[in-house]
Motif scaffolding. Structure first.
Motif, PDB file in Angstrom:
ATOM      1  N   CYS A 179      64.766 -49.614  49.932  1.00  0.00           N
ATOM      2  CA  CYS A 179      63.840 -48.784  49.164  1.00  0.00           C
ATOM      3  C   CYS A 179      64.128 -48.879  47.663  1.00  0.00           C
ATOM      4  O   CYS A 179      65.284 -48.927  47.233  1.00  0.00           O
ATOM      5  CB  CYS A 179      63.965 -47.331  49.630  1.00  0.00           C
ATOM      6  SG  CYS A 179      62.858 -46.206  48.783  1.00  0.00           S
ATOM      7  N   SER A 180      63.087 -48.885  46.870  1.00  0.00           N
ATOM      8  CA  SER A 180      63.256 -48.984  45.420  1.00  0.00           C
ATOM      9  C   SER A 180      63.782 -47.673  44.837  1.00  0.00           C
ATOM     10  O   SER A 180      63.581 -46.593  45.405  1.00  0.00           O
ATOM     11  CB  SER A 180      61.918 -49.321  44.761  1.00  0.00           C
ATOM     12  OG  SER A 180      61.015 -48.227  44.874  1.00  0.00           O
ATOM     13  N   LYS A 181      64.446 -47.781  43.706  1.00  0.00           N
ATOM     14  CA  LYS A 181      65.008 -46.615  43.045  1.00  0.00           C
ATOM     15  C   LYS A 181      63.910 -45.647  42.612  1.00  0.00           C
ATOM     16  O   LYS A 181      64.092 -44.423  42.631  1.00  0.00           O
ATOM     17  CB  LYS A 181      65.827 -47.054  41.833  1.00  0.00           C
ATOM     18  CG  LYS A 181      66.538 -45.915  41.126  1.00  0.00           C
ATOM     19  CD  LYS A 181      67.388 -46.426  39.969  1.00  0.00           C
ATOM     20  CE  LYS A 181      68.103 -45.278  39.261  1.00  0.00           C
ATOM     21  NZ  LYS A 181      68.930 -45.769  38.139  1.00  0.00           N
ATOM     22  N   GLU A 182      62.749 -46.174  42.253  1.00  0.00           N
ATOM     23  CA  GLU A 182      61.640 -45.332  41.809  1.00  0.00           C
ATOM     24  C   GLU A 182      61.166 -44.402  42.920  1.00  0.00           C
ATOM     25  O   GLU A 182      60.869 -43.223  42.684  1.00  0.00           O
ATOM     26  CB  GLU A 182      60.471 -46.204  41.325  1.00  0.00           C
ATOM     27  CG  GLU A 182      60.712 -46.946  40.023  1.00  0.00           C
ATOM     28  CD  GLU A 182      61.692 -48.101  40.160  1.00  0.00           C
ATOM     29  OE1 GLU A 182      62.295 -48.480  39.146  1.00  0.00           O
ATOM     30  OE2 GLU A 182      61.838 -48.611  41.297  1.00  0.00           O
ATOM     31  N   VAL A 183      61.115 -44.923  44.144  1.00  0.00           N
ATOM     32  CA  VAL A 183      60.691 -44.107  45.279  1.00  0.00           C
ATOM     33  C   VAL A 183      61.733 -43.042  45.585  1.00  0.00           C
ATOM     34  O   VAL A 183      61.395 -41.881  45.866  1.00  0.00           O
ATOM     35  CB  VAL A 183      60.444 -44.990  46.524  1.00  0.00           C
ATOM     36  CG1 VAL A 183      60.198 -44.118  47.752  1.00  0.00           C
ATOM     37  CG2 VAL A 183      59.261 -45.920  46.295  1.00  0.00           C
ATOM     38  N   VAL A 184      63.011 -43.420  45.507  1.00  0.00           N
ATOM     39  CA  VAL A 184      64.080 -42.451  45.747  1.00  0.00           C
ATOM     40  C   VAL A 184      64.022 -41.335  44.715  1.00  0.00           C
ATOM     41  O   VAL A 184      64.215 -40.154  45.035  1.00  0.00           O
ATOM     42  CB  VAL A 184      65.468 -43.136  45.719  1.00  0.00           C
ATOM     43  CG1 VAL A 184      66.567 -42.110  45.990  1.00  0.00           C
ATOM     44  CG2 VAL A 184      65.539 -44.253  46.746  1.00  0.00           C
ATOM     45  N   GLU A 185      63.742 -41.701  43.466  1.00  0.00           N
ATOM     46  CA  GLU A 185      63.620 -40.701  42.404  1.00  0.00           C
ATOM     47  C   GLU A 185      62.477 -39.740  42.679  1.00  0.00           C
ATOM     48  O   GLU A 185      62.582 -38.530  42.432  1.00  0.00           O
ATOM     49  CB  GLU A 185      63.410 -41.394  41.055  1.00  0.00           C
ATOM     50  CG  GLU A 185      64.655 -42.083  40.521  1.00  0.00           C
ATOM     51  CD  GLU A 185      64.390 -42.858  39.236  1.00  0.00           C
ATOM     52  OE1 GLU A 185      63.197 -43.149  38.958  1.00  0.00           O
ATOM     53  OE2 GLU A 185      65.365 -43.171  38.525  1.00  0.00           O
TER      54      GLU A 185
ATOM     55  N   ASP B  22      68.039 -30.294  46.176  1.00  0.00           N
ATOM     56  CA  ASP B  22      68.829 -31.272  45.414  1.00  0.00           C
ATOM     57  C   ASP B  22      69.800 -32.019  46.324  1.00  0.00           C
ATOM     58  O   ASP B  22      70.950 -32.271  45.965  1.00  0.00           O
ATOM     59  CB  ASP B  22      69.607 -30.591  44.276  1.00  0.00           C
ATOM     60  CG  ASP B  22      68.686 -30.005  43.221  1.00  0.00           C
ATOM     61  OD1 ASP B  22      67.631 -30.610  42.958  1.00  0.00           O
ATOM     62  OD2 ASP B  22      69.016 -28.938  42.677  1.00  0.00           O
ATOM     63  N   ALA B  23      69.322 -32.366  47.497  1.00  0.00           N
ATOM     64  CA  ALA B  23      70.179 -33.007  48.496  1.00  0.00           C
ATOM     65  C   ALA B  23      70.179 -34.527  48.388  1.00  0.00           C
ATOM     66  O   ALA B  23      70.976 -35.186  49.057  1.00  0.00           O
ATOM     67  CB  ALA B  23      69.730 -32.596  49.902  1.00  0.00           C
ATOM     68  N   ILE B  24      69.315 -35.087  47.546  1.00  0.00           N
ATOM     69  CA  ILE B  24      69.175 -36.544  47.451  1.00  0.00           C
ATOM     70  C   ILE B  24      69.881 -37.082  46.216  1.00  0.00           C
ATOM     71  O   ILE B  24      69.647 -36.610  45.093  1.00  0.00           O
ATOM     72  CB  ILE B  24      67.692 -36.947  47.430  1.00  0.00           C
ATOM     73  CG1 ILE B  24      67.011 -36.519  48.732  1.00  0.00           C
ATOM     74  CG2 ILE B  24      67.538 -38.451  47.216  1.00  0.00           C
ATOM     75  CD1 ILE B  24      65.514 -36.760  48.757  1.00  0.00           C
ATOM     76  N   ASN B  25      70.754 -38.057  46.423  1.00  0.00           N
ATOM     77  CA  ASN B  25      71.434 -38.752  45.331  1.00  0.00           C
ATOM     78  C   ASN B  25      70.729 -40.080  45.097  1.00  0.00           C
ATOM     79  O   ASN B  25      70.710 -40.938  45.982  1.00  0.00           O
ATOM     80  CB  ASN B  25      72.910 -38.983  45.676  1.00  0.00           C
ATOM     81  CG  ASN B  25      73.694 -39.601  44.533  1.00  0.00           C
ATOM     82  OD1 ASN B  25      73.352 -40.668  44.023  1.00  0.00           O
ATOM     83  ND2 ASN B  25      74.777 -38.947  44.145  1.00  0.00           N
ATOM     84  N   VAL B  26      70.143 -40.225  43.929  1.00  0.00           N
ATOM     85  CA  VAL B  26      69.338 -41.401  43.626  1.00  0.00           C
ATOM     86  C   VAL B  26      70.187 -42.664  43.551  1.00  0.00           C
ATOM     87  O   VAL B  26      69.824 -43.713  44.104  1.00  0.00           O
ATOM     88  CB  VAL B  26      68.562 -41.202  42.306  1.00  0.00           C
ATOM     89  CG1 VAL B  26      67.790 -42.482  41.955  1.00  0.00           C
ATOM     90  CG2 VAL B  26      67.611 -40.027  42.420  1.00  0.00           C
TER      91      VAL B  26
END
Length: 251
Positions: free
Chosen positions: A40-46, A55-59
């Motif tokens: 997955c791309s960083k943009e989607v993770v962001e 705030d459970a997701i670390n990009v």
């Protein structure tokens, strides 16, 4: 009346779940262990991190911290599953809380029980449930474990009315300051050796109450925790799995 009871029993049959000897399936809308797409791309993770209420997701690490996660499913919905998809695997629980951080490697969560716990408590276990300021959802699903469907007592695991009669504490809630003293007294009342189980996002991290000045952000900030069970609330089958895996002797 007695004939009616016999008739009803024959019609109902055995309603107790065959788990863990047999496989079961939960409803399609159940959200279990998340599976992360490493490509997955960083943009989607962001985008997913931005919408996450906990705030459970670390990009940077492309990871989800299940200590905080409430399994709301927004991260799956907003990106159409491009970053993460929630499986129907309810077997969640760890003895090392860092294993609750699920990253792109999608490592399986492990419960490594201490052998002397199995030796001492494997035949019979009494747990005192302490609600340390939660919303009562975790308590409701814990009560379900006493119903015929789950029948936790068939594994020799029961809930005690007093910590003096218990082998350990099953704690839910973020541990509010109003409950801190009572929880400490309950812990002291449990005879040694004893175990501490933190169940639910609140008990693991403070949950939706995280960083509020009136609570302690979970049990780990007060006691050493032996078993961590994620969820908001954990499904009864998840808690059953964790308890049986941690305490019962392998046959």
């Amino acid at each position: 009346m007695f004939i009616d009871i016999i008739k009803n029993r024959a019609e109902q049959g055995n309603r107790t779940s065959k788990y863990p000897k047999g496989k079961i399936s939960l409803p399609k809308n159940y959200r279990g262990v998340p599976v992360i797409n490493p490509e997955c791309s960083k943009e989607v993770v962001e985008e997913c991190a931005k919408i996450c209420p906990q705030d459970a997701i670390n990009v940077e690490n492309k990871s989800i911290d299940l200590r905080k996660c409430t399994f709301c499913g927004e991260c799956e919905r907003v990106a159409n599953g491009e970053f993460v998809k929630f499986s129907q695997n309810f077997e969640m629980g760890v003895t090392n809380e860092n294993d609750l951080i699920i990253d792109k490697e999608n490592k399986k969560m492990e419960i490594e029980s201490k052998e002397y716990f199995k030796k001492i408590f494997g035949g019979a276990l009494q747990l005192r449930v302490v609600s340390a300021g939660g919303c009562n959802s975790c308590e409701a699903d814990i009560n379900v474990l006493n119903t015929p469907v789950y029948d936790l007592s068939r594994f020799g695991i029961q809930f005690a009315a007093s910590p003096r009669h218990a082998d350990g504490l099953l704690i839910v809630g973020p541990v509010t300051k109003n409950m801190e003293y009572a929880l400490k007294k309950a812990y002291e009342a449990v005879p040694n050796p004893k175990v501490v189980i933190a169940s639910g996002a609140c008990a693991l991290s403070g949950g939706v109450f995280r960083d509020n000045k009136e609570q302690l952000n979970g049990v780990s900030n007060l006691f050493k925790v032996d078993l961590f069970v994620p969820g908001c609330p954990p499904h009864p089958m998840t808690l059953l799995y964790a308890l049986v895996k941690f305490f019962k002797k392998d046959k």
